[in-house]
Design a protein around this motif. Structure first.
Motif, PDB file in Angstrom:
ATOM      1  N   ILE A   1      35.989  38.891  37.620  1.00 26.12           N
ATOM      2  CA  ILE A   1      36.667  39.446  36.449  1.00 26.12           C
ATOM      3  C   ILE A   1      37.290  40.762  36.888  1.00 26.12           C
ATOM      4  N   PHE A   2      38.589  40.776  36.926  1.00 30.53           N
ATOM      5  CA  PHE A   2      39.319  41.922  37.438  1.00 30.53           C
ATOM      6  C   PHE A   2      39.914  42.765  36.325  1.00 30.53           C
ATOM      7  N   HIS A   3      40.113  44.038  36.624  1.00 29.09           N
ATOM      8  CA  HIS A   3      41.065  44.852  35.885  1.00 29.09           C
ATOM      9  C   HIS A   3      42.425  44.388  36.393  1.00 29.09           C
ATOM     10  N   LYS A   4      43.423  44.383  35.539  1.00 28.74           N
ATOM     11  CA  LYS A   4      44.722  43.824  35.901  1.00 28.74           C
ATOM     12  C   LYS A   4      45.276  44.394  37.212  1.00 28.74           C
ATOM     13  N   ASP A   5      45.143  45.704  37.420  1.00 33.23           N
ATOM     14  CA  ASP A   5      45.683  46.328  38.638  1.00 33.23           C
ATOM     15  C   ASP A   5      44.997  45.793  39.890  1.00 33.23           C
ATOM     16  N   GLU A   6      43.675  45.645  39.839  1.00 31.42           N
ATOM     17  CA  GLU A   6      42.943  45.152  40.999  1.00 31.42           C
ATOM     18  C   GLU A   6      43.251  43.686  41.275  1.00 31.42           C
TER      19      GLU A   6
ATOM     20  N   GLU B   1      29.550  48.742  35.967  1.00 29.86           N
ATOM     21  CA  GLU B   1      29.750  50.136  35.543  1.00 29.86           C
ATOM     22  C   GLU B   1      31.199  50.591  35.728  1.00 29.86           C
ATOM     23  N   GLN B   2      31.783  50.297  36.883  1.00 29.22           N
ATOM     24  CA  GLN B   2      33.160  50.711  37.141  1.00 29.22           C
ATOM     25  C   GLN B   2      34.163  49.818  36.417  1.00 29.22           C
ATOM     26  N   ALA B   3      33.825  48.555  36.242  1.00 33.51           N
ATOM     27  CA  ALA B   3      34.637  47.572  35.513  1.00 33.51           C
ATOM     28  C   ALA B   3      36.058  47.442  36.060  1.00 33.51           C
ATOM     29  N   ARG B   4      36.176  47.522  37.371  1.00 36.72           N
ATOM     30  CA  ARG B   4      37.474  47.277  37.997  1.00 36.72           C
ATOM     31  C   ARG B   4      37.507  45.877  38.612  1.00 36.72           C
ATOM     32  N   TRP B   5      36.348  45.419  39.086  1.00 38.79           N
ATOM     33  CA  TRP B   5      36.185  44.063  39.609  1.00 38.79           C
ATOM     34  C   TRP B   5      34.713  43.721  39.427  1.00 38.79           C
ATOM     35  N   ILE B   6      34.417  42.901  38.448  1.00 35.49           N
ATOM     36  CA  ILE B   6      33.040  42.487  38.200  1.00 35.49           C
ATOM     37  C   ILE B   6      32.860  41.092  38.777  1.00 35.49           C
ATOM     38  N   LEU B   7      31.803  40.956  39.554  1.00 34.61           N
ATOM     39  CA  LEU B   7      31.469  39.672  40.145  1.00 34.61           C
ATOM     40  C   LEU B   7      30.212  39.153  39.456  1.00 34.61           C
ATOM     41  N   VAL B   8      30.284  37.953  38.918  1.00 39.96           N
ATOM     42  CA  VAL B   8      29.140  37.315  38.278  1.00 39.96           C
ATOM     43  C   VAL B   8      28.769  36.101  39.123  1.00 39.96           C
ATOM     44  N   ASP B   9      27.574  36.142  39.697  1.00 37.63           N
ATOM     45  CA  ASP B   9      27.105  35.089  40.603  1.00 37.63           C
ATOM     46  C   ASP B   9      26.237  34.106  39.824  1.00 37.63           C
TER      47      ASP B   9
END
Length: 119
Positions: A89-94, A73-81
């Motif tokens: 999968i990061f947003h560039k800033d994170e 939902e936030q799409a700043r750092w998505i973790l797929v296990d």
């Protein structure tokens, strides 16, 4: 399909959505939480979500179960296990802030066979 083949499928899914700086780390000798990390980033939230969706779809096509997806939902750092493989999968800033490649600097990099690895 072994883990190295799965990493290639995941990396291709990321590349297809123009993920940048796709890196795979072999975590087997440095961590018990996963055998491999795949790390990449997108330039905005929509692209980060598109990359995560592409990973899920590619895993569905190969009958590999996505155990969990967090942060969508936030799409700043998505973790797929994916059990033995964890995709970050990061947003560039994170990505610049957390710098997992440096944090896990003892892990060796896995050569990926994808066409357009952008950085």
């Amino acid at each position: 399909m072994d883990n190295k083949e799965v990493i290639e499928v995941v990396a291709k899914a990321c590349d297809d959505k123009q993920a940048e700086d796709i890196v795979a780390l072999n975590m087997q000798d440095v961590s018990l939480m996963a055998d491999y990390f795949l790390i990449c980033h997108g330039s905005n939230e929509r692209q980060v979500q598109a990359i995560a969706r592409a990973i899920k779809e590619s895993m569905d096509e190969t009958d590999i179960h996505v155990k969990r997806m967090e942060g969508f939902e936030q799409a700043r750092w998505i973790l797929v296990d994916l059990n033995d493989i964890v995709c970050h999968i990061f947003h560039k800033d994170e990505r610049n802030y957390y710098n997992l490649e440096r944090l896990w600097g003892d892990a060796s990099r896995v050569d990926l066979h994808i066409a357009g690895n952008r950085s």
